[in-house]
Scaffold this motif. Structure first.
Motif, PDB file in Angstrom:
ATOM      1  N   THR A 228       0.539  -1.221   0.353  1.00  0.00           N
ATOM      2  CA  THR A 228       0.026   0.029   0.106  1.00  0.00           C
ATOM      3  C   THR A 228       0.754   1.102  -0.182  1.00  0.00           C
ATOM      4  O   THR A 228       2.106   0.924   0.247  1.00  0.00           O
ATOM      5  CB  THR A 228      -1.163  -0.109   1.398  1.00  0.00           C
ATOM      6  OG1 THR A 228      -0.502   0.383   2.611  1.00  0.00           O
ATOM      7  CG2 THR A 228      -1.596  -1.276   1.256  1.00  0.00           C
ATOM      8  N   GLU A 229      -0.038   2.104  -0.276  1.00  0.00           N
ATOM      9  CA  GLU A 229       0.770   3.439  -0.316  1.00  0.00           C
ATOM     10  C   GLU A 229       1.200   3.667   0.853  1.00  0.00           C
ATOM     11  O   GLU A 229       2.460   4.633   1.794  1.00  0.00           O
ATOM     12  CB  GLU A 229      -0.246   4.537  -0.614  1.00  0.00           C
ATOM     13  CG  GLU A 229       0.860   5.743  -1.195  1.00  0.00           C
ATOM     14  CD  GLU A 229      -0.494   6.959  -2.462  1.00  0.00           C
ATOM     15  OE1 GLU A 229      -0.360   6.949  -2.699  1.00  0.00           O
ATOM     16  OE2 GLU A 229      -1.452   7.573  -1.328  1.00  0.00           O
TER      17      GLU A 229
ATOM     18  N   SER B  13       2.552  10.534  -2.448  1.00  0.00           N
ATOM     19  CA  SER B  13       1.533  10.094  -2.765  1.00  0.00           C
ATOM     20  C   SER B  13       2.018  10.399  -4.843  1.00  0.00           C
ATOM     21  O   SER B  13       1.432   9.053  -5.408  1.00  0.00           O
ATOM     22  CB  SER B  13       0.514  10.291  -2.519  1.00  0.00           C
ATOM     23  OG  SER B  13       0.246  12.199  -2.965  1.00  0.00           O
TER      24      SER B  13
ATOM     25  N   ASN C 249       6.335   2.503  -5.150  1.00  0.00           N
ATOM     26  CA  ASN C 249       4.482   3.103  -4.716  1.00  0.00           C
ATOM     27  C   ASN C 249       3.750   2.488  -5.518  1.00  0.00           C
ATOM     28  O   ASN C 249       3.762   2.857  -6.361  1.00  0.00           O
ATOM     29  CB  ASN C 249       4.803   4.141  -4.753  1.00  0.00           C
ATOM     30  CG  ASN C 249       3.639   5.176  -4.250  1.00  0.00           C
ATOM     31  OD1 ASN C 249       2.185   4.485  -3.982  1.00  0.00           O
ATOM     32  ND2 ASN C 249       3.247   6.369  -3.685  1.00  0.00           N
TER      33      ASN C 249
ATOM     34  N   GLN D 129       0.607   2.607  -5.526  1.00  0.00           N
ATOM     35  CA  GLN D 129      -0.455   2.974  -6.238  1.00  0.00           C
ATOM     36  C   GLN D 129      -0.263   3.797  -7.724  1.00  0.00           C
ATOM     37  O   GLN D 129      -0.365   3.450  -8.471  1.00  0.00           O
ATOM     38  CB  GLN D 129      -0.837   3.384  -4.919  1.00  0.00           C
ATOM     39  CG  GLN D 129      -2.208   3.571  -4.346  1.00  0.00           C
ATOM     40  CD  GLN D 129      -1.489   1.790  -3.556  1.00  0.00           C
ATOM     41  OE1 GLN D 129      -0.684   2.203  -3.085  1.00  0.00           O
ATOM     42  NE2 GLN D 129      -2.521   1.149  -3.653  1.00  0.00           N
ATOM     43  N   ALA D 130       1.066   4.528  -7.890  1.00  0.00           N
ATOM     44  CA  ALA D 130       1.462   5.682  -8.724  1.00  0.00           C
ATOM     45  C   ALA D 130       2.275   4.766  -9.350  1.00  0.00           C
ATOM     46  O   ALA D 130       2.362   4.965 -10.877  1.00  0.00           O
ATOM     47  CB  ALA D 130       2.330   6.479  -7.590  1.00  0.00           C
TER      48      ALA D 130
ATOM     49  N   GLY E 110      -0.228   3.483 -12.029  1.00  0.00           N
ATOM     50  CA  GLY E 110      -1.645   3.839 -12.476  1.00  0.00           C
ATOM     51  C   GLY E 110       0.348   4.274 -14.035  1.00  0.00           C
ATOM     52  O   GLY E 110      -1.159   4.822 -14.423  1.00  0.00           O
TER      53      GLY E 110
END
Length: 350
Positions: A152-153, A168, A192, A194-195, A198
């Motif tokens: 997770t972040e 973030s 990271n 999440q980043a 994406g």
């Protein structure tokens, strides 16, 4: 207390051996608890202990990575046992965050936390990054990468000891292993999830190649190396050979220029602070500066300039130091170079 010490030392030695020999997914060449300090006895059956857990990842760490630990011990019928172990300062080891899975590439090891991204993807990207970086920066570094992929972040921020909101937007960060000497190839690239998740495949390759440059140039990077140069060479290497145009690589800067918002100087170190306004433009400006050097003088001269800055030694004034190195390596002063760079910036708006 002396009697307890012998028992506790034996308990922690066995615990360290179990960690080193534990799941194959955690490839530790060494694990040891050292500098043991027994706290005051709370009760006859409870002890608080502080120690350093020193570990080495097999094939990657030349020196132990040190994690301060605090342990609560309870006396059972068959002796002392560990009731709780937790960090006592510094970033946690990855296994504090969950079960670790390891994937080995040809030139990389990726350690991932259960519930996070599949480590196999970053391993393949890291393999390609090492090859790309060696093509410019040579083989005088470890020529391998160690990646950590939290789930997770929030875990990403814990590994950096940072506020999640400020980081973030960062897809990856290269950080030195705690307790390791600065000159050792013990850098970790922390993703990271999440980043990074994406990004496109191309974006992921640029990011990991960028971080690989930081690992490769660690021995040539000093406190006086400006961040525009260290971040610029990393981005330039990441985009090298991509076929992307300057406006594609520096879209935020190009939009600013078209709107009449132009920089007046090369970006300052504080412009690269995580969460800073205009951080995207700072990175793009840094890339453009290094792209100018590589195009005008050649990639090898860019690498030579970078190393010369690191070797120049601490000066009373960093700008004077840079000016001296630029004149020696490129034949022009820092002010003249800045003028050429500003002309390149203006062309983005054409």
């Amino acid at each position: 207390m002396a009697d307890h010490r012998a028992e506790v030392e034996a308990l922690l030695a066995a615990r360290a051996r179990a960690l080193a020999a534990g799941p194959p997914a955690l490839p530790l060449a060494e694990a040891v608890y050292r500098n043991l300090v027994l706290g005051p006895a709370g009760t006859p059956d409870r002890l608080t202990v502080t120690a350093e857990l020193a570990v080495r990842v097999a094939g990657y760490d030349e020196y132990p990575v040190v994690h301060p630990r605090r342990l609560t011990l309870l006396r059972a019928a068959d002796g002392w046992r560990v009731e709780r172990e937790e960090g006592a300062g510094g970033p946690p080891p990855l296994w504090d965050l969950g079960t670790v899975t390891a994937v080995r590439g040809e030139r990389a090891l990726v350690l991932g936390v259960a519930g996070g991204p599949d480590p196999a993807g970053p391993a393949a990207v890291a393999d390609r990054a090492v090859v790309a970086v060696a093509g410019l920066w040579g083989t005088g570094w470890a020529n391998r990468l160690l990646l950590e992929v939290p789930a997770t972040e929030a875990q990403f921020a814990r590994l950096l000891e940072a506020e999640p909101a400020a980081w973030s937007a960062m897809a990856a960060v290269t950080t030195a292993a705690p307790g390791a000497p600065w000159h050792t190839p013990a850098d970790r690239v922390v993703l990271n999830p999440q980043a990074y998740g994406g990004l496109s495949d191309f974006g992921r390759q640029v990011v990991i190649t960028h971080e690989a440059v930081h690992v490769a140039t660690r021995a040539d990077t000093r406190a006086w190396t400006p961040l525009w140069l260290s971040e610029g060479v990393a981005d330039w290497t990441g985009y090298r050979g991509s076929g992307r145009s300057p406006r594609q690589i520096a879209p935020e800067l190009a939009r600013d220029v078209s709107a009449g918002r132009l920089p007046s100087a090369l970006p300052a170190d504080q412009d690269f602070t995580a969460g800073a306004a205009g951080i995207a433009q700072a990175y793009e400006q840094a890339w453009l500066a290094c792209e100018l050097i590589a195009r005008r003088y050649g990639p090898e001269r860019l690498a030579a300039l970078y190393r010369a800055v690191g070797a120049a030694g601490r000066g009373a004034d960093r700008e004077q130091l840079l000016d001296r190195v630029f004149r020696a390596e490129l034949g022009l002063g820092l002010a003249e170079f800045t003028g050429l760079w500003l002309a390149e910036v203006r062309r983005l708006g054409e």
